[in-house]
Design an enzyme around this catalytic site. Structure first.
Site, mmCIF file in Angstrom:
data_model
loop_
_atom_site.group_PDB
_atom_site.id
_atom_site.type_symbol
_atom_site.label_atom_id
_atom_site.label_comp_id
_atom_site.label_asym_id
_atom_site.label_seq_id
_atom_site.Cartn_x
_atom_site.Cartn_y
_atom_site.Cartn_z
ATOM 1 N N LYS A 399 -12.560 -29.243 -11.866
ATOM 2 C CA LYS A 399 -11.677 -28.088 -11.730
ATOM 3 C C LYS A 399 -12.056 -26.997 -12.730
ATOM 4 O O LYS A 399 -12.224 -27.261 -13.911
ATOM 5 C CB LYS A 399 -10.227 -28.530 -11.952
ATOM 6 C CG LYS A 399 -9.767 -29.578 -10.935
ATOM 7 C CD LYS A 399 -8.411 -30.168 -11.276
ATOM 8 C CE LYS A 399 -8.441 -30.990 -12.538
ATOM 9 N NZ LYS A 399 -7.162 -31.694 -12.788
ATOM 10 N N THR A 431 1.867 -23.150 -16.242
ATOM 11 C CA THR A 431 0.876 -24.075 -15.689
ATOM 12 C C THR A 431 1.101 -25.521 -16.120
ATOM 13 O O THR A 431 0.212 -26.362 -15.944
ATOM 14 C CB THR A 431 -0.540 -23.640 -16.116
ATOM 15 O OG1 THR A 431 -0.582 -23.542 -17.554
ATOM 16 C CG2 THR A 431 -0.905 -22.293 -15.500
ATOM 17 N N GLY A 433 1.795 -29.191 -15.932
ATOM 18 C CA GLY A 433 1.767 -30.157 -14.835
ATOM 19 C C GLY A 433 0.755 -29.849 -13.755
ATOM 20 O O GLY A 433 0.736 -30.514 -12.714
ATOM 21 N N THR A 434 -0.109 -28.872 -14.001
ATOM 22 C CA THR A 434 -1.083 -28.469 -12.973
ATOM 23 C C THR A 434 -1.983 -29.632 -12.549
ATOM 24 O O THR A 434 -2.144 -29.900 -11.349
ATOM 25 C CB THR A 434 -1.955 -27.309 -13.491
ATOM 26 O OG1 THR A 434 -1.114 -26.204 -13.802
ATOM 27 C CG2 THR A 434 -2.958 -26.890 -12.439
ATOM 28 N N GLY A 435 -2.589 -30.320 -13.511
ATOM 29 C CA GLY A 435 -3.519 -31.394 -13.179
ATOM 30 C C GLY A 435 -2.841 -32.553 -12.480
ATOM 31 O O GLY A 435 -3.359 -33.090 -11.489
ATOM 32 N N CYS A 436 -1.673 -32.951 -12.980
ATOM 33 C CA CYS A 436 -0.920 -34.051 -12.355
ATOM 34 C C CYS A 436 -0.575 -33.708 -10.907
ATOM 35 O O CYS A 436 -0.726 -34.524 -9.991
ATOM 36 C CB CYS A 436 0.367 -34.326 -13.132
ATOM 37 S SG CYS A 436 0.161 -34.638 -14.891
#
Length: 493
Positions: A399, A431, A433-436
């Site tokens: 990402k 942003t 919690g974006t990856g989760c």
């Protein structure tokens, strides 16, 4: 959840049998070397029926190879069917036989094999399908769907022909001919109860993964909640990331969410104030208890916290006899800068867990820590994705949100080619919690029967909207808007 394509109960000679329905992945053997070992690996992925199709082999070889395959199928609970040769099917005590149009009648097969055996018939049009149904076939093979190298195709009704007969035939329909993970969705959408595959599985570097990918595609016919995801992650008391974000995402997108906690955190939008890790044995107990009861389609991991938990999870996955696609979000540092995975744990992730991954989804800082070098450009990203793939994951999604530029570009590498996913960059601090959320969305779409490329594309759109539609909440990095993004466009289940 689980397997929910059209279900049929085989009734043979008016006696209900203990055979599973002819549905899902119907694997046909090839003529290559090491067949038994390749089939053994493929069965782990979730094959529902195996057809032994051998050419130009001695009777002794046929019996030896056939018995080995029959034993594998028996242990795995997979239907074992012999192609064309009724007498070989009887000698091998096969569960059934599959007949071509020129291989004798169904009544003759039942007389030779005795009662309680499955008999399938190859068909190419509606008249042949009706004839097979009248003669008492238990299922039909129908095709070819596409050109194939395994045999000369003289009839190719395609998916249009399949759709035309689907509602007029009561028997399970096995679509045959040139089917791969790239075109199987169209075949399933046309009404196939099973897809017959050869080279797309047995020529794969990982036959188990190839089968698992095909098996998941059948979930696209399920009602909602469609598919199930087990998330293994830490708790975020603020609710924006961690297991809370995972469950929100999976549920809002229309799948069933099960969970196993690895750690408890006291945190809010400004950061993490304390972490309470859970014993590895309890983490494993949570996972094993869920898997023993609930038909999980995809496992997604987030914060694993300690080397002991990573190692215990890897050991559990190694011991499992059924492959479940694993999406690894290598959570290492919180948005506020707190370390969530120490250096020793990273080494265990590299050595023990990554080889189990179906998909690894690092951001650039995480990829830099895994590889031990800086990533400063899209060219660096592409090479990094390739290098991460060499560490064991079947697929890598790197990402690019931490780079600069008008667009946020992610790169998916599947071992063969790189594919870019771009979106307009949102300049916001909302942003958390974006990856989760992104990884959980991918897991949910995979569980719902979307192929990987499509699952990533849909998840990219979802997380982009979740960031764009976010609102300030708290005094730090505000969370993305899971709810609004799920309502946007046509995502509502």
């Amino acid at each position: 959840m689980g397997e929910c394509s059209r279900q049929f109960r085989l009734v043979i000679n008016n006696t209900a049998q203990a055979f599973p329905p002819i549905a899902g992945v119907y694997l046909i053997t090839d003529q290559g070397d090491n067949l038994v070992e390749r089939v053994r690996t493929a069965l782990v992925g979730g094959v529902s029926a195996l057809q032994y199709r051998a050419k130009d082999k001695s009777r002794e070889t046929l019996l030896e190879e056939g018995r080995a395959l029959k034993q594998l199928c028996k242990r795995a609970g997979v239907v074992f069917i012999v192609n064309d040769d009724i007498h070989l099917a009887r000698e091998l005590d096969a569960d059934g036989v599959h007949l071509g149009q020129d291989d004798g009648g169904i009544a003759q097969a039942r007389e030779i094999l005795g009662s309680g055996r499955i008999v399938g018939k190859s068909t190419h049009d509606l008249d042949e399908a009706f004839q097979a149904e009248r003669e008492g076939a238990d299922y039909i093979g129908f095709g070819a769907m596409y050109p194939t190298d395994s045999k000369v195709v003289s009839h190719m009704p395609g998916t249009g022909g399949l759709a035309a007969i689907r509602d007029r035939i009561k028997l399970p329909v096995v679509a045959i001919g040139g089917i791969t993970t790239s075109n199987a969705c169209r075949v399933i959408d046309a009404g196939a109860d099973a897809v017959a595959v050869i080279s797309s599985v047995l020529s794969s570097h990982r036959p188990d993964i190839a089968v698992a990918e095909l098996k998941l595609l059948f979930n696209r016919t399920c009602p909602y909640p469609r598919g199930s995801v087990l998330t293994v992650a830490g708790s975020d008391s603020g609710g924006g990331a961690g297991i809370q974000a995972d469950i929100k995402t999976i549920t809002l997108l229309g799948s069933y969410a099960a969970s196993a906690l690895t750690a408890l955190t006291a945190q809010n939008t400004r950061g993490v104030s304390s972490i309470h890790g859970l014993p590895p044995s309890f983490v494993v107990d949570q996972i094993a208890t869920v898997l023993a009861d609930i038909p999980v389609d995809v496992i997604k991991t987030g914060m694993l916290h300690t080397a002991a938990i990573v190692s215990a999870l890897a050991e559990l996955l190694t011991e499992r006899t059924v492959y479940i696609p694993l999406v690894i979000d290598p959570v290492m540092v919180s948005k506020g800068g707190t370390t969530l995975l120490d250096r020793d744990s990273i080494r265990v992730v590299l050595d023990q867990l990554l080889p189990h991954a179906y998909l690894l989804t690092p951001n650039i800082p995480e990829a830099e820590r895994l590889l031990g070098r800086a990533i400063r450009s899209e060219a660096d990203m592409e090479q990094a994705a390739r290098d991460l793939h060499a560490l064991g994951p079947a697929n890598v999604l790197l990402k690019g949100g931490h780079l600069t530029g008008r667009q946020s570009i992610d790169i998916l590498f599947d071992g063969y080619e790189c594919r870019e996913y771009a979106a307009e960059r949102a300049f916001t601090s909302n942003t958390h919690g974006t990856g989760c959320t992104y990884a959980s969305a991918i897991a949910a779409f995979l569980a719902q029967g979307e192929p990987l490329r499509c699952a990533v594309e849909k998840a990219k759109e979802y997380i982009t909207d979740a960031i764009r539609l976010s609102h300030p909440l708290g005094k730090g990095h505000s969370p993305v808007n899971h709810f609004a993004a799920a309502q946007h466009g046509d995502r509502q289940p």
